[in-house]
Design a protein around this motif. Structure first.
Motif, PDB file in Angstrom:
ATOM      1  N   PRO A  95       0.778  -1.162  -0.200  1.00 38.77           N
ATOM      2  CA  PRO A  95       0.146  -0.113   0.080  1.00 38.77           C
ATOM      3  C   PRO A  95       0.841   1.263  -0.071  1.00 38.77           C
ATOM      4  O   PRO A  95       0.510   2.351  -0.774  1.00 38.77           O
ATOM      5  CB  PRO A  95      -0.846  -0.019   1.365  1.00 38.77           C
ATOM      6  N   PHE A  96       1.927   1.193   0.651  1.00 36.73           N
ATOM      7  CA  PHE A  96       2.739   2.411   0.686  1.00 36.73           C
ATOM      8  C   PHE A  96       3.302   2.707  -0.647  1.00 36.73           C
ATOM      9  O   PHE A  96       3.328   3.839  -0.943  1.00 36.73           O
ATOM     10  CB  PHE A  96       3.926   2.430   1.896  1.00 36.73           C
ATOM     11  N   PHE A 101       3.628   5.986  -5.556  1.00 34.68           N
ATOM     12  CA  PHE A 101       3.761   5.710  -7.034  1.00 34.68           C
ATOM     13  C   PHE A 101       2.865   7.134  -7.717  1.00 34.68           C
ATOM     14  O   PHE A 101       3.033   7.712  -8.903  1.00 34.68           O
ATOM     15  CB  PHE A 101       3.025   4.467  -7.607  1.00 34.68           C
ATOM     16  N   PHE A 102       1.679   7.382  -6.885  1.00 32.61           N
ATOM     17  CA  PHE A 102       0.698   8.537  -7.224  1.00 32.61           C
ATOM     18  C   PHE A 102       0.999   9.934  -6.545  1.00 32.61           C
ATOM     19  O   PHE A 102       0.322  10.607  -6.826  1.00 32.61           O
ATOM     20  CB  PHE A 102      -0.586   8.116  -7.367  1.00 32.61           C
ATOM     21  N   ALA A 103       2.153   9.789  -5.615  1.00 34.79           N
ATOM     22  CA  ALA A 103       2.039  11.126  -4.930  1.00 34.79           C
ATOM     23  C   ALA A 103       2.520  12.287  -5.193  1.00 34.79           C
ATOM     24  O   ALA A 103       2.550  13.345  -4.643  1.00 34.79           O
ATOM     25  CB  ALA A 103       3.086  10.641  -3.694  1.00 34.79           C
ATOM     26  N   ASP A 104       2.896  12.134  -6.681  1.00 30.15           N
ATOM     27  CA  ASP A 104       3.233  13.581  -7.314  1.00 30.15           C
ATOM     28  C   ASP A 104       2.141  14.424  -7.597  1.00 30.15           C
ATOM     29  O   ASP A 104       2.003  15.700  -7.496  1.00 30.15           O
ATOM     30  CB  ASP A 104       4.064  13.348  -8.557  1.00 30.15           C
ATOM     31  N   ARG A 105       0.995  13.943  -7.308  1.00 30.21           N
ATOM     32  CA  ARG A 105      -0.345  14.922  -7.126  1.00 30.21           C
ATOM     33  C   ARG A 105      -0.491  15.648  -5.624  1.00 30.21           C
ATOM     34  O   ARG A 105      -1.235  16.558  -5.762  1.00 30.21           O
ATOM     35  CB  ARG A 105      -1.768  13.928  -7.205  1.00 30.21           C
ATOM     36  N   PHE A 115       6.397  10.330   3.826  1.00 26.27           N
ATOM     37  CA  PHE A 115       7.702   9.563   4.171  1.00 26.27           C
ATOM     38  C   PHE A 115       7.923   9.767   5.618  1.00 26.27           C
ATOM     39  O   PHE A 115       7.970   8.641   6.064  1.00 26.27           O
ATOM     40  CB  PHE A 115       8.730  10.430   3.457  1.00 26.27           C
ATOM     41  N   ARG A 116       7.393  10.771   6.367  1.00 32.41           N
ATOM     42  CA  ARG A 116       7.632  10.624   7.896  1.00 32.41           C
ATOM     43  C   ARG A 116       6.779   9.655   8.248  1.00 32.41           C
ATOM     44  O   ARG A 116       7.305   9.019   9.196  1.00 32.41           O
ATOM     45  CB  ARG A 116       7.293  11.867   8.298  1.00 32.41           C
ATOM     46  N   ASN A 117       5.602   9.467   7.973  1.00 27.02           N
ATOM     47  CA  ASN A 117       4.833   8.398   8.688  1.00 27.02           C
ATOM     48  C   ASN A 117       5.297   7.084   8.360  1.00 27.02           C
ATOM     49  O   ASN A 117       5.239   6.236   8.895  1.00 27.02           O
ATOM     50  CB  ASN A 117       3.325   8.629   8.238  1.00 27.02           C
ATOM     51  N   ARG A 118       5.948   6.771   7.027  1.00 27.06           N
ATOM     52  CA  ARG A 118       6.197   5.521   6.815  1.00 27.06           C
ATOM     53  C   ARG A 118       7.399   5.338   7.654  1.00 27.06           C
ATOM     54  O   ARG A 118       7.801   4.035   8.085  1.00 27.06           O
ATOM     55  CB  ARG A 118       6.747   5.490   5.307  1.00 27.06           C
ATOM     56  N   ARG A 119       8.395   6.248   7.689  1.00 24.37           N
ATOM     57  CA  ARG A 119       9.706   6.171   8.543  1.00 24.37           C
ATOM     58  C   ARG A 119       9.206   5.894   9.928  1.00 24.37           C
ATOM     59  O   ARG A 119      10.041   5.009  10.763  1.00 24.37           O
ATOM     60  CB  ARG A 119      10.472   7.386   8.502  1.00 24.37           C
ATOM     61  N   ARG A 120       8.240   6.426  10.401  1.00 25.87           N
ATOM     62  CA  ARG A 120       7.931   6.266  11.722  1.00 25.87           C
ATOM     63  C   ARG A 120       7.410   4.768  12.104  1.00 25.87           C
ATOM     64  O   ARG A 120       7.900   4.101  13.119  1.00 25.87           O
ATOM     65  CB  ARG A 120       6.758   7.187  12.331  1.00 25.87           C
ATOM     66  N   GLU A 121       6.638   4.032  11.176  1.00 27.70           N
ATOM     67  CA  GLU A 121       6.087   2.818  11.130  1.00 27.70           C
ATOM     68  C   GLU A 121       7.293   1.673  11.161  1.00 27.70           C
ATOM     69  O   GLU A 121       7.076   1.017  11.677  1.00 27.70           O
ATOM     70  CB  GLU A 121       5.280   2.639  10.139  1.00 27.70           C
TER      71      GLU A 121
END
Length: 194
Positions: A95-96, A101-105, A115-121
């Protein structure tokens, strides 16, 4: 892998109650295979119904009775069959990565939050794995292989953290270049309009 086989594997190590089994899953294979308490109890009941595990009740004076599950000979045969069967890796679903992949929107700050949330997880998962108490030396092959899965989880988390850092670094270098290109296009548009 099905939960059925994970439970059979845990019961092959030692007999367990549903509660003990859930705790053992969380503390050992939880970084690559998870199950909630109700799934564990349903799976245990199914294994008993199928003759792959047995259940005996241990009467306790001061506590509720303990229902101890053990693997049967048929259960060991099923576990061995599964262990020897060809490994079919299921398609990956991350899911991340799908979001990335679409986050350029998203606005730059929202991308940084992603990125901050993923790094925390990942950091929390890594801390949990590194907190697992391990023996200094593996006493047998089973312990060695179980520790290898822990090492894999730790290595995977560290690798993802390094990848997150590198990707964010590339993004920070990309943004000024995009800003310059946007400013250049605006200047060309203004020059062409005059």
């Amino acid at each position: 892998m099905s939960l059925k086989h994970a439970v059979l594997g845990m019961l092959a190590i030692q007999p367990m109650s549903g509660y003990t089994l859930k705790k053992a899953i969380d503390e050992s294979v939880g970084h690559f295979w998870t199950a909630d308490q109700s799934q564990v109890y349903r799976t245990l009941a199914g294994l008993v119904d199928d003759g792959l595990a047995s259940r005996r009740t241990v009467v306790q004076d001061e506590r509720p009775n303990l229902h101890l599950h053990s693997i049967t000979d048929d259960g060991l045969a099923e576990l061995d069959r599964w262990l020897a069967s060809p490994l079919r890796t299921p398609p990956a679903r991350e899911p991340f990565l799908a979001r990335l992949f679409f986050a350029d929107r998203l606005a730059p700050e929202a991308i940084r939050d992603l990125f901050r949330n993923r790094r925390r997880e990942v950091g929390e998962a890594l801390a949990a794995l590194e907190a697992v108490t391990v023996p200094e030396h593996a006493a047998d092959t089973g312990t060695l292989l179980r520790l290898a899965t822990l090492d894999y989880g730790i290595a995977q988390a560290r690798t993802e953290l390094a990848w997150l850092d590198a990707t964010e670094q590339r993004l920070s270098e990309q943004r000024p270049a995009e800003q310059r290109l946007t400013e250049q296009r605006l200047d060309e548009h203004r020059t062409g309009a005059s």
